[in-house]
Motif scaffolding. Structure first.
Motif, PDB file in Angstrom:
ATOM      1  N   TYR A 268       0.916  -1.278   0.015  1.00  0.00           N
ATOM      2  CA  TYR A 268       0.100  -0.089  -0.012  1.00  0.00           C
ATOM      3  C   TYR A 268       0.917   1.354   0.050  1.00  0.00           C
ATOM      4  CZ  TYR A 268      -3.426  -3.411   1.694  1.00  0.00           C
ATOM      5  OH  TYR A 268      -4.085  -4.641   1.720  1.00  0.00           O
ATOM      6  N   LEU A 269       1.751   1.509   0.959  1.00  0.00           N
ATOM      7  CA  LEU A 269       2.620   2.420   1.135  1.00  0.00           C
ATOM      8  C   LEU A 269       4.108   2.168   1.037  1.00  0.00           C
ATOM      9  CD1 LEU A 269       0.578   3.992   3.902  1.00  0.00           C
ATOM     10  CD2 LEU A 269       0.337   4.663   1.572  1.00  0.00           C
ATOM     11  N   ARG A 270       4.901   3.061   0.634  1.00  0.00           N
ATOM     12  CA  ARG A 270       6.443   3.130   0.690  1.00  0.00           C
ATOM     13  C   ARG A 270       7.049   4.215   1.152  1.00  0.00           C
ATOM     14  NH1 ARG A 270       8.652  -2.190  -0.153  1.00  0.00           N
ATOM     15  NH2 ARG A 270       7.073  -3.292  -1.227  1.00  0.00           N
ATOM     16  N   VAL A 271       8.094   4.139   2.260  1.00  0.00           N
ATOM     17  CA  VAL A 271       8.453   5.293   2.716  1.00  0.00           C
ATOM     18  C   VAL A 271       9.765   5.753   2.123  1.00  0.00           C
ATOM     19  CG1 VAL A 271       9.374   6.231   5.007  1.00  0.00           C
ATOM     20  CG2 VAL A 271       7.442   4.721   5.104  1.00  0.00           C
ATOM     21  N   LYS A 272       9.689   6.850   1.704  1.00  0.00           N
ATOM     22  CA  LYS A 272      11.041   7.502   0.828  1.00  0.00           C
ATOM     23  C   LYS A 272      12.151   7.806   2.002  1.00  0.00           C
ATOM     24  CE  LYS A 272      12.673  11.160  -2.239  1.00  0.00           C
ATOM     25  NZ  LYS A 272      12.398  12.180  -3.305  1.00  0.00           N
ATOM     26  N   LYS A 273      11.608   8.554   3.159  1.00  0.00           N
ATOM     27  CA  LYS A 273      12.696   9.066   4.055  1.00  0.00           C
ATOM     28  C   LYS A 273      11.882   9.559   5.486  1.00  0.00           C
ATOM     29  CE  LYS A 273      13.319  14.001   3.661  1.00  0.00           C
ATOM     30  NZ  LYS A 273      14.336  15.079   3.752  1.00  0.00           N
ATOM     31  N   VAL A 274      12.465   9.216   6.663  1.00  0.00           N
ATOM     32  CA  VAL A 274      12.127   9.863   7.701  1.00  0.00           C
ATOM     33  C   VAL A 274      13.125  10.419   8.521  1.00  0.00           C
ATOM     34  CG1 VAL A 274      10.681   9.422  10.107  1.00  0.00           C
ATOM     35  CG2 VAL A 274      10.165   8.038   8.054  1.00  0.00           C
ATOM     36  N   SER A 275      12.992  11.635   8.983  1.00  0.00           N
ATOM     37  CA  SER A 275      14.114  12.413   9.671  1.00  0.00           C
ATOM     38  C   SER A 275      13.769  13.467  10.924  1.00  0.00           C
ATOM     39  CB  SER A 275      15.080  13.161   8.687  1.00  0.00           C
ATOM     40  OG  SER A 275      14.085  14.122   8.148  1.00  0.00           O
ATOM     41  N   ILE A 276      14.618  13.249  11.815  1.00  0.00           N
ATOM     42  CA  ILE A 276      14.651  14.336  12.706  1.00  0.00           C
ATOM     43  C   ILE A 276      15.757  15.448  12.721  1.00  0.00           C
ATOM     44  CG2 ILE A 276      14.471  14.678  15.334  1.00  0.00           C
ATOM     45  CD1 ILE A 276      11.923  14.126  14.658  1.00  0.00           C
ATOM     46  N   THR A 277      15.501  16.353  12.662  1.00  0.00           N
ATOM     47  CA  THR A 277      16.587  17.437  12.340  1.00  0.00           C
ATOM     48  C   THR A 277      16.673  18.386  13.677  1.00  0.00           C
ATOM     49  OG1 THR A 277      16.493  17.111   9.899  1.00  0.00           O
ATOM     50  CG2 THR A 277      17.718  18.835  10.751  1.00  0.00           C
ATOM     51  N   PRO A 278      17.833  18.653  14.360  1.00  0.00           N
ATOM     52  CA  PRO A 278      17.743  19.560  15.287  1.00  0.00           C
ATOM     53  C   PRO A 278      18.004  20.749  14.889  1.00  0.00           C
ATOM     54  CG  PRO A 278      19.766  18.263  15.525  1.00  0.00           C
ATOM     55  CD  PRO A 278      18.684  17.480  14.321  1.00  0.00           C
ATOM     56  N   SER A 279      17.713  22.012  15.386  1.00  0.00           N
ATOM     57  CA  SER A 279      18.076  23.305  14.694  1.00  0.00           C
ATOM     58  C   SER A 279      19.676  23.425  14.962  1.00  0.00           C
ATOM     59  CB  SER A 279      17.308  24.297  15.577  1.00  0.00           C
ATOM     60  OG  SER A 279      17.385  24.465  16.832  1.00  0.00           O
ATOM     61  N   GLU A 280      20.285  23.001  15.890  1.00  0.00           N
ATOM     62  CA  GLU A 280      21.824  23.209  16.250  1.00  0.00           C
ATOM     63  C   GLU A 280      22.322  21.998  17.066  1.00  0.00           C
ATOM     64  OE1 GLU A 280      22.578  26.555  18.671  1.00  0.00           O
ATOM     65  OE2 GLU A 280      21.013  26.435  20.108  1.00  0.00           O
ATOM     66  N   ARG A 281      23.615  21.936  16.894  1.00  0.00           N
ATOM     67  CA  ARG A 281      24.419  20.793  17.543  1.00  0.00           C
ATOM     68  C   ARG A 281      25.577  21.603  18.281  1.00  0.00           C
ATOM     69  NH1 ARG A 281      23.887  15.307  16.016  1.00  0.00           N
ATOM     70  NH2 ARG A 281      22.342  15.106  14.122  1.00  0.00           N
ATOM     71  N   VAL A 282      26.017  21.235  19.204  1.00  0.00           N
ATOM     72  CA  VAL A 282      27.199  21.661  19.874  1.00  0.00           C
ATOM     73  C   VAL A 282      28.177  20.820  20.178  1.00  0.00           C
ATOM     74  CG1 VAL A 282      28.224  22.997  21.803  1.00  0.00           C
ATOM     75  CG2 VAL A 282      26.015  23.579  20.844  1.00  0.00           C
ATOM     76  N   ASN A 283      29.479  20.630  19.259  1.00  0.00           N
ATOM     77  CA  ASN A 283      29.961  19.219  19.677  1.00  0.00           C
ATOM     78  C   ASN A 283      29.461  18.218  19.412  1.00  0.00           C
ATOM     79  OD1 ASN A 283      32.609  21.066  19.731  1.00  0.00           O
ATOM     80  ND2 ASN A 283      32.152  21.275  22.252  1.00  0.00           N
ATOM     81  N   GLN A 284      28.571  18.041  18.374  1.00  0.00           N
ATOM     82  CA  GLN A 284      27.878  16.684  18.061  1.00  0.00           C
ATOM     83  C   GLN A 284      26.725  16.506  19.143  1.00  0.00           C
ATOM     84  OE1 GLN A 284      27.932  15.155  15.239  1.00  0.00           O
ATOM     85  NE2 GLN A 284      29.238  16.925  14.805  1.00  0.00           N
ATOM     86  N   ILE A 285      26.623  17.397  20.223  1.00  0.00           N
ATOM     87  CA  ILE A 285      25.601  17.014  21.245  1.00  0.00           C
ATOM     88  C   ILE A 285      24.438  17.990  20.897  1.00  0.00           C
ATOM     89  CG2 ILE A 285      25.074  17.411  23.836  1.00  0.00           C
ATOM     90  CD1 ILE A 285      28.139  16.654  24.353  1.00  0.00           C
TER      91      ILE A 285
END
Length: 403
Positions: A268-285
């Protein structure tokens, strides 16, 4: 304090034991006289393979990894519940462990009676229990039910009492398996404070299995990251946890599928992408004051279907914190659709979270679902958990919509 020297543990799949004492003795003799092979066979499962690291006195060590990675097996070997197939553990001092909620409790006995029973099983003398009894009961926070049989306790009450007993033992080494995942936020904070006190003020050594990355980052000196029975990483908390989250969480994160033929989904459905994107990172944190942007793209493969997308956000202890839906949308066949949403800054407390996505039809039947398809670790000065926020309030702040 403890040295794990090339520890390996195997289990025979589908075999609970030999039929006779003679066969058990023959098997035991072969284990003593023959060098075990780490090459897997059809009937042998290696839960641990060649684990080596050392723990210094007064250190708190976190053990992380997926379910089935060997964390509990390693702690059971240290607690002498299991014997290693190969390797040695060298150490000194008395060990106290909570490997399962309510271990050593008798359901028919009251909480008070179980304090004495459990403490004596763990090595305390009766007069020592009596001296610390008031502190144990007060720490557990279940004074009102202390004379109630524990078979009527919830799992949270069980672990409160079990941790209270273990935390007041005169043991040199404390082993905790998923204790921080049980109980409410206040009790989890009490556990963290007590663990810091035991390590820094009393010089006790602790090994903790937990999925709460923020708690481990605050508490631990070192992290051991296990993957499929092997020690993948042993080091400082922040980089080791970051490596674990990057390796373990990703089914979709960072992946964009070119066509429906290769994308995950069903007829029925196929997923192209799912993502969570933070507005900023500090030293990968990623800190909790970052805004989190959610984006989902998927193909609809059949005509005449209406779909509502539902997003869940869970704490790593399994509590559902957020549930938000898109409006129901009638989809065109073989078309690509995009859903977006935003979690405002400081809306989630410091901690680790995972996300699930469901696709529901007009009758709210699940057409497709992906559990734990994303996760994220938020850092902050305070460990605040979202708690029980009315769904109407959540919906007024968070929006999930088609674009």
């Amino acid at each position: 304090m403890i040295e794990f020297d090339h520890i390996s543990k195997s289990f025979e799949i589908g075999k609970l034991g030999s039929e006779t004492l003679r066969q058990d003795l023959i098997k035991y003799w072969k284990q003593l006289t023959q060098k075990a092979s780490l090459n897997p066979s059809n009937d042998t499962f290696w839960a641990l393979q060649d684990i080596s690291f050392s723990v210094n006195e007064g250190e708190v060590i976190g053990i992380i990894g997926r379910n089935g990675s060997g964390k509990s097996t390693l702690m059971k070997i240290l607690s002498r519940v299991l014997l290693p197939t190969t390797g040695l553990i060298r150490g000194k001092g008395k060990i106290s462990s909570i490997l399962e909620v309510g271990t050593g409790f008798h359901g028919e006995l009251t909480g008070l009676e179980n304090i004495f029973l459990n403490a004596q099983i763990l090595g305390m003398k009766k007069h020592e229990v009596t001296q610390k009894l008031d502190k144990i009961i007060a720490f557990s926070g279940i004074e009102e039910f202390i004379n109630t049989p524990v078979k009527r306790y919830s799992s949270g009450m069980y672990v409160r009492l079990a941790f209270s007993v273990a935390a007041h033992l005169d043991a040199d080494i404390l082993i905790l398996d998923e204790v921080l995942a049980v109980g409410d936020a206040d009790f989890q904070k009490k556990c963290l404070v007590k663990m810091r006190e035991l390590a820094s003020n009393e010089g006790k050594t602790a090994l903790i299995i937990s999925h709460d990355m923020q708690a481990l980052r605050q508490l631990c000196n070192q992290i051991a990251y296990l993957e499929k029975g092997k020690l993948k990483e042993f080091g400082a908390p922040t980089p080791t946890i970051a490596k674990y989250l990057y390796q373990e969480k990703i089914e979709f994160l960072g992946q964009v599928y070119i066509s429906p033929d290769e994308a995950p989904g069903n007829q029925y459905l196929r997923v192209k992408k799912v993502s969570i994107t933070p507005s900023e990172r500090v030293n990968q944190i990623i800190y909790r004051n970052a805004t989190l942007s959610f984006e989902l793209e998927y193909w609809n493969l059949i005509p005449d279907i209406s779909i509502m997308v539902r997003l869940f956000v869970f704490s790593f202890s399994g509590e559902c914190l957020i549930q938000i839906d898109t409006p129901l949308k009638n989809l065109g066949v073989n078309t690509l659709h995009c859903v977006t949403g935003t979690i405002p800054s400081n809306y989630l407390g410091a901690g680790s979270y995972y996300f699930s996505v469901y696709f529901l039809d007009a009758d709210e039947h699940k057409v497709l679902g992906f559990d734990t398809c994303l996760s994220i670790d938020l850092a902050g000065k305070e460990s605040i958990i979202l708690g029980d926020i009315p769904q109407a309030h959540v919906s007024s702040i968070l929006k999930l919509q088609y674009i």
